[in-house]
Design a protein around this motif. Structure first.
Motif, PDB file in Angstrom:
ATOM      1  N   MET A   1       0.881  -1.222  -0.131  1.00  0.00           N
ATOM      2  CA  MET A   1       0.131   0.048   0.015  1.00  0.00           C
ATOM      3  C   MET A   1       0.811   1.092  -0.152  1.00  0.00           C
ATOM      4  SD  MET A   1      -3.506   0.700   1.000  1.00  0.00           S
ATOM      5  CE  MET A   1      -4.346   1.931   1.215  1.00  0.00           C
ATOM      6  N   PRO A   2       0.757   2.207  -0.988  1.00  0.00           N
ATOM      7  CA  PRO A   2       1.586   3.315  -0.923  1.00  0.00           C
ATOM      8  C   PRO A   2       1.335   4.261   0.114  1.00  0.00           C
ATOM      9  CG  PRO A   2       0.177   3.343  -2.912  1.00  0.00           C
ATOM     10  CD  PRO A   2      -0.318   2.020  -2.084  1.00  0.00           C
ATOM     11  N   THR A   3       2.374   5.004   0.477  1.00  0.00           N
ATOM     12  CA  THR A   3       2.138   6.302   1.503  1.00  0.00           C
ATOM     13  C   THR A   3       1.454   7.469   0.942  1.00  0.00           C
ATOM     14  OG1 THR A   3       4.108   6.999   1.504  1.00  0.00           O
ATOM     15  CG2 THR A   3       4.342   4.973   2.855  1.00  0.00           C
ATOM     16  N   ARG A   7       1.541   8.824  -2.579  1.00  0.00           N
ATOM     17  CA  ARG A   7       0.331   9.130  -3.459  1.00  0.00           C
ATOM     18  C   ARG A   7       0.488  10.593  -3.953  1.00  0.00           C
ATOM     19  NH1 ARG A   7      -4.726   6.919  -0.366  1.00  0.00           N
ATOM     20  NH2 ARG A   7      -3.295   7.908   1.339  1.00  0.00           N
ATOM     21  N   LEU A   8       0.825  11.493  -3.064  1.00  0.00           N
ATOM     22  CA  LEU A   8       0.917  12.724  -3.400  1.00  0.00           C
ATOM     23  C   LEU A   8       1.787  12.989  -4.526  1.00  0.00           C
ATOM     24  CD1 LEU A   8       0.664  14.863  -0.068  1.00  0.00           C
ATOM     25  CD2 LEU A   8      -0.938  14.973  -1.997  1.00  0.00           C
ATOM     26  N   GLN A  14       1.476  13.241 -12.253  1.00  0.00           N
ATOM     27  CA  GLN A  14       0.364  13.161 -13.203  1.00  0.00           C
ATOM     28  C   GLN A  14       0.046  14.675 -13.715  1.00  0.00           C
ATOM     29  OE1 GLN A  14      -0.916  10.391 -14.804  1.00  0.00           O
ATOM     30  NE2 GLN A  14      -2.281  11.821 -15.969  1.00  0.00           N
ATOM     31  N   LEU A  15       0.000  15.528 -12.614  1.00  0.00           N
ATOM     32  CA  LEU A  15      -0.414  16.960 -12.845  1.00  0.00           C
ATOM     33  C   LEU A  15       0.615  17.412 -14.047  1.00  0.00           C
ATOM     34  CD1 LEU A  15      -2.241  19.407 -12.519  1.00  0.00           C
ATOM     35  CD2 LEU A  15      -1.044  19.863 -10.450  1.00  0.00           C
ATOM     36  N   ARG A  16       1.872  17.278 -13.821  1.00  0.00           N
ATOM     37  CA  ARG A  16       3.139  17.731 -14.606  1.00  0.00           C
ATOM     38  C   ARG A  16       2.873  17.246 -15.915  1.00  0.00           C
ATOM     39  NH1 ARG A  16       6.429  20.985 -12.232  1.00  0.00           N
ATOM     40  NH2 ARG A  16       6.966  20.992 -10.153  1.00  0.00           N
ATOM     41  N   HIS A  17       2.460  15.951 -16.047  1.00  0.00           N
ATOM     42  CA  HIS A  17       2.300  15.424 -17.234  1.00  0.00           C
ATOM     43  C   HIS A  17       1.185  16.064 -18.083  1.00  0.00           C
ATOM     44  CE1 HIS A  17       2.229  12.577 -20.497  1.00  0.00           C
ATOM     45  NE2 HIS A  17       1.070  12.220 -20.144  1.00  0.00           N
ATOM     46  N   ASP A  18      -0.122  16.220 -17.512  1.00  0.00           N
ATOM     47  CA  ASP A  18      -1.050  16.727 -18.051  1.00  0.00           C
ATOM     48  C   ASP A  18      -1.325  18.327 -18.375  1.00  0.00           C
ATOM     49  OD1 ASP A  18      -2.565  14.406 -17.754  1.00  0.00           O
ATOM     50  OD2 ASP A  18      -3.650  14.681 -15.957  1.00  0.00           O
TER      51      ASP A  18
END
Length: 95
Positions: A1-3, A7-8, A14-18
Motif C-alpha cells: 500500500m503506497p504511503t 500518492r501525493l 500526473q499533474l505535471r504530465h497533464d
C-alpha cells in the motif's frame, strides 16, 4: 500500500504530465486556471463570429449571416470543458 507522500508524489507527476504550465505556476506560487478553464480562444472566435453575423445582418448578405452563425456555433462548442472526452482524452470533471 503506497504511503500518503507517495500518492501525493504520483498525483504531482500526473499533474505535471497533464498540464505542465499549470504545475509550474503552482510550484512558483502564482497559480493560473487549469487548461480546461482557459477560454481565450473561444471568446476570440465568438467575437469574430458575432461581428461577421452583425455585419451580414447590416448589409443584408446571406453568406455573411450564415458564416457568422457557423463560426459562433463552433466557438460556443469550445466553451464545453468536457469536449476532450469524446476524443479519448481524460479531462477532469468540473464539479
Amino acid at each position: 500500500m503506497p504511503t500518503y507522500d507517495e500518492r501525493l508524489r504520483d498525483l504531482e507527476e500526473q499533474l505535471r504530465h497533464d498540464d505542465p504550465g499549470f504545475a509550474e505556476a503552482m510550484s512558483g506560487g502564482t497559480p493560473r486556471p487549469p487548461r480546461e478553464y482557459r477560454r481565450h480562444t473561444a471568446w476570440l472566435w465568438l467575437a469574430v463570429g458575432l461581428a461577421v453575423l452583425g455585419t451580414g445582418i447590416a448589409v443584408g448578405h446571406g453568406l455573411l449571416i450564415a458564416t457568422g452563425l457557423v463560426v459562433s456555433g463552433a466557438a460556443a462548442h469550445l466553451f464545453d470543458p468536457q469536449r476532450g472526452r469524446l476524443h479519448g482524452r481524460d479531462i477532469p470533471s468540473t464539479r
